[in-house]
Design a protein around this motif. Structure first.
Motif, PDB file in Angstrom:
ATOM      1  N   PRO A 198       0.808  -1.226   0.000  1.00 52.47           N
ATOM      2  CA  PRO A 198       0.000   0.000   0.000  1.00 52.47           C
ATOM      3  C   PRO A 198       0.840   1.276   0.000  1.00 52.47           C
ATOM      4  N   SER A 199       2.158   1.136   0.247  1.00 50.20           N
ATOM      5  CA  SER A 199       3.042   2.304   0.277  1.00 50.20           C
ATOM      6  C   SER A 199       3.819   2.491  -1.024  1.00 50.20           C
ATOM      7  N   TYR A 200       3.481   1.710  -2.044  1.00 52.51           N
ATOM      8  CA  TYR A 200       4.194   1.789  -3.313  1.00 52.51           C
ATOM      9  C   TYR A 200       4.167   3.209  -3.871  1.00 52.51           C
ATOM     10  N   GLY A 201       5.353   3.755  -4.134  1.00 50.94           N
ATOM     11  CA  GLY A 201       5.468   5.071  -4.742  1.00 50.94           C
ATOM     12  C   GLY A 201       5.306   6.245  -3.797  1.00 50.94           C
ATOM     13  N   VAL A 202       5.054   5.990  -2.530  1.00 51.55           N
ATOM     14  CA  VAL A 202       4.835   7.092  -1.587  1.00 51.55           C
ATOM     15  C   VAL A 202       6.135   7.851  -1.314  1.00 51.55           C
ATOM     16  N   ASP A 203       7.209   7.101  -1.043  1.00 50.83           N
ATOM     17  CA  ASP A 203       8.484   7.732  -0.690  1.00 50.83           C
ATOM     18  C   ASP A 203       9.591   7.499  -1.708  1.00 50.83           C
ATOM     19  N   GLY A 204       9.387   6.542  -2.612  1.00 52.77           N
ATOM     20  CA  GLY A 204      10.467   6.199  -3.529  1.00 52.77           C
ATOM     21  C   GLY A 204      10.040   6.227  -4.987  1.00 52.77           C
ATOM     22  N   PRO A 205      11.006   6.249  -5.904  1.00 52.85           N
ATOM     23  CA  PRO A 205      10.708   6.303  -7.335  1.00 52.85           C
ATOM     24  C   PRO A 205      10.081   5.008  -7.841  1.00 52.85           C
ATOM     25  N   THR A 206       9.131   5.134  -8.759  1.00 48.22           N
ATOM     26  CA  THR A 206       8.496   3.955  -9.341  1.00 48.22           C
ATOM     27  C   THR A 206       9.104   3.586 -10.696  1.00 48.22           C
ATOM     28  N   ASP A 207       9.891   4.494 -11.264  1.00 50.21           N
ATOM     29  CA  ASP A 207      10.563   4.200 -12.524  1.00 50.21           C
ATOM     30  C   ASP A 207      11.583   3.084 -12.303  1.00 50.21           C
ATOM     31  N   PRO A 208      11.475   1.973 -13.039  1.00 52.68           N
ATOM     32  CA  PRO A 208      12.354   0.824 -12.799  1.00 52.68           C
ATOM     33  C   PRO A 208      13.843   1.143 -12.912  1.00 52.68           C
ATOM     34  N   ILE A 209      14.212   1.947 -13.888  1.00 55.50           N
ATOM     35  CA  ILE A 209      15.627   2.258 -14.084  1.00 55.50           C
ATOM     36  C   ILE A 209      16.151   3.111 -12.940  1.00 55.50           C
ATOM     37  N   GLU A 210      15.388   4.121 -12.555  1.00 50.71           N
ATOM     38  CA  GLU A 210      15.795   4.975 -11.445  1.00 50.71           C
ATOM     39  C   GLU A 210      15.840   4.185 -10.135  1.00 50.71           C
ATOM     40  N   ALA A 211      14.837   3.336  -9.941  1.00 50.34           N
ATOM     41  CA  ALA A 211      14.765   2.564  -8.709  1.00 50.34           C
ATOM     42  C   ALA A 211      15.904   1.548  -8.609  1.00 50.34           C
ATOM     43  N   GLU A 212      16.249   0.938  -9.722  1.00 48.47           N
ATOM     44  CA  GLU A 212      17.297  -0.083  -9.713  1.00 48.47           C
ATOM     45  C   GLU A 212      18.634   0.486  -9.250  1.00 48.47           C
ATOM     46  N   LYS A 213      18.858   1.772  -9.509  1.00 49.18           N
ATOM     47  CA  LYS A 213      20.100   2.413  -9.080  1.00 49.18           C
ATOM     48  C   LYS A 213      20.215   2.489  -7.567  1.00 49.18           C
ATOM     49  N   LEU A 214      19.077   2.388  -6.873  1.00 46.13           N
ATOM     50  CA  LEU A 214      19.059   2.496  -5.419  1.00 46.13           C
ATOM     51  C   LEU A 214      19.288   1.159  -4.730  1.00 46.13           C
ATOM     52  N   VAL A 215      19.132   0.069  -5.473  1.00 46.66           N
ATOM     53  CA  VAL A 215      19.229  -1.261  -4.868  1.00 46.66           C
ATOM     54  C   VAL A 215      20.640  -1.542  -4.412  1.00 46.66           C
ATOM     55  N   ARG A 216      20.755  -2.042  -3.197  1.00 39.88           N
ATOM     56  CA  ARG A 216      22.057  -2.406  -2.632  1.00 39.88           C
ATOM     57  C   ARG A 216      22.250  -3.896  -2.695  1.00 39.88           C
ATOM     58  N   THR A 217      23.478  -4.320  -2.914  1.00 40.13           N
ATOM     59  CA  THR A 217      23.763  -5.758  -2.948  1.00 40.13           C
ATOM     60  C   THR A 217      23.997  -6.314  -1.548  1.00 40.13           C
ATOM     61  N   GLN A 218      24.236  -5.427  -0.596  1.00 42.51           N
ATOM     62  CA  GLN A 218      24.372  -5.851   0.799  1.00 42.51           C
ATOM     63  C   GLN A 218      23.875  -4.733   1.693  1.00 42.51           C
ATOM     64  N   GLY A 219      23.744  -5.038   2.973  1.00 45.86           N
ATOM     65  CA  GLY A 219      23.253  -4.052   3.912  1.00 45.86           C
ATOM     66  C   GLY A 219      24.214  -2.897   4.047  1.00 45.86           C
ATOM     67  N   PRO A 220      23.762  -1.782   4.630  1.00 48.53           N
ATOM     68  CA  PRO A 220      24.612  -0.601   4.786  1.00 48.53           C
ATOM     69  C   PRO A 220      25.808  -0.865   5.682  1.00 48.53           C
ATOM     70  N   ALA A 221      26.898  -0.148   5.449  1.00 50.71           N
ATOM     71  CA  ALA A 221      28.125  -0.347   6.232  1.00 50.71           C
ATOM     72  C   ALA A 221      27.922   0.081   7.666  1.00 50.71           C
TER      73      ALA A 221
END
Length: 219
Positions: free
Chosen positions: A196-219
């Motif tokens: 239900p929170s889809y698109g509320v705080d983050g980008p819905t564009d797949p290309i833009e969103a994919e840039k945010l994906v992390r391969t591991q948790g934050p340092a």
């Protein structure tokens, strides 16, 4: 949603390194207000010096403070480790207890820490309500509760007990890799169709969103 998260993160596990129940108890206490990676970096020297409750309970405070110093709040954390280790020695003959009721009587150990140890060492199902878990289950609409204990019980009512430990891992991994607090990768989220929170705080564009994906948790 949990089934898809499990398929997305088949390697999900506790990201704190440990060899036994005592180590996991200690590193979980140390992980407060810092990251798992920093705790993992400090872990080898800490347990090389004090591998068990008896040795840690007798540790010189100054040396223990040096070992946990890089993790922040080192005086408070040193006090917690000394008191925790002493309680295990005095009340449980040096062995970490394997029940929630006993674990939460130890200094500095709440239900979250107890459930981490129970689920990952003793194979006793438990829900770990850390900041990621609480934030995501509210985003998902699974609960509106904010108190960690109330969140634990509310989510426990939604899922079979046997799934609790891995459910915690799946949700926490998702929170660290895609569903971040400030800018979630909504357009690259595998469970977006049910959220239900889809698109509320983050980008819905797949290309833009994919840039945010992390391969591991934050340092």
């Amino acid at each position: 949603m949990n089934r898809v998260l499990a398929e997305t993160y088949p390697e999900a596990h506790c990201e704190l390194d440990f060899d036994d129940a005592f180590q996991l108890l200690v590193v979980t206490v140390l992980s407060a207000q810092t990251t798992d990676r920093r705790v993992n970096a400090a872990r080898p020297a800490l347990f090389a010096a004090y591998p068990d409750p008896r040795s840690m309970a007798a540790a010189p405070r100054e040396h223990l403070e040096q070992l946990v110093g890089p993790l922040g709040f080192f005086r408070q954390k040193t006090t917690s480790l000394l008191n925790l280790s002493a309680a295990i020695v005095d009340r449980f003959d040096g062995e970490v207890p394997g029940t929630l009721e006993e674990l939460v009587t130890l200094p500095g150990v709440g239900r979250k820490t107890a459930n981490v140890v129970l689920g990952n060492v003793f194979d006793v199902p438990g829900i770990t309500v850390d900041t990621h878990f609480g934030r995501l289950v509210r985003r998902f609409g699974w609960t509106t509760e904010t108190d960690p204990v109330k969140v634990e019980f509310a989510i426990g009512d939604l899922f079979p007990k046997k799934d609790w430990t891995m459910l915690s891992h799946h949700v926490i991994w998702h929170g660290r890799r895609r569903c971040m607090a400030k800018k979630p990768a909504c357009g690259a989220c595998p469970i977006s169709q049910w959220c239900p929170s889809y698109g509320v705080d983050g980008p819905t564009d797949p290309i833009e969103a994919e840039k945010l994906v992390r391969t591991q948790g934050p340092a």
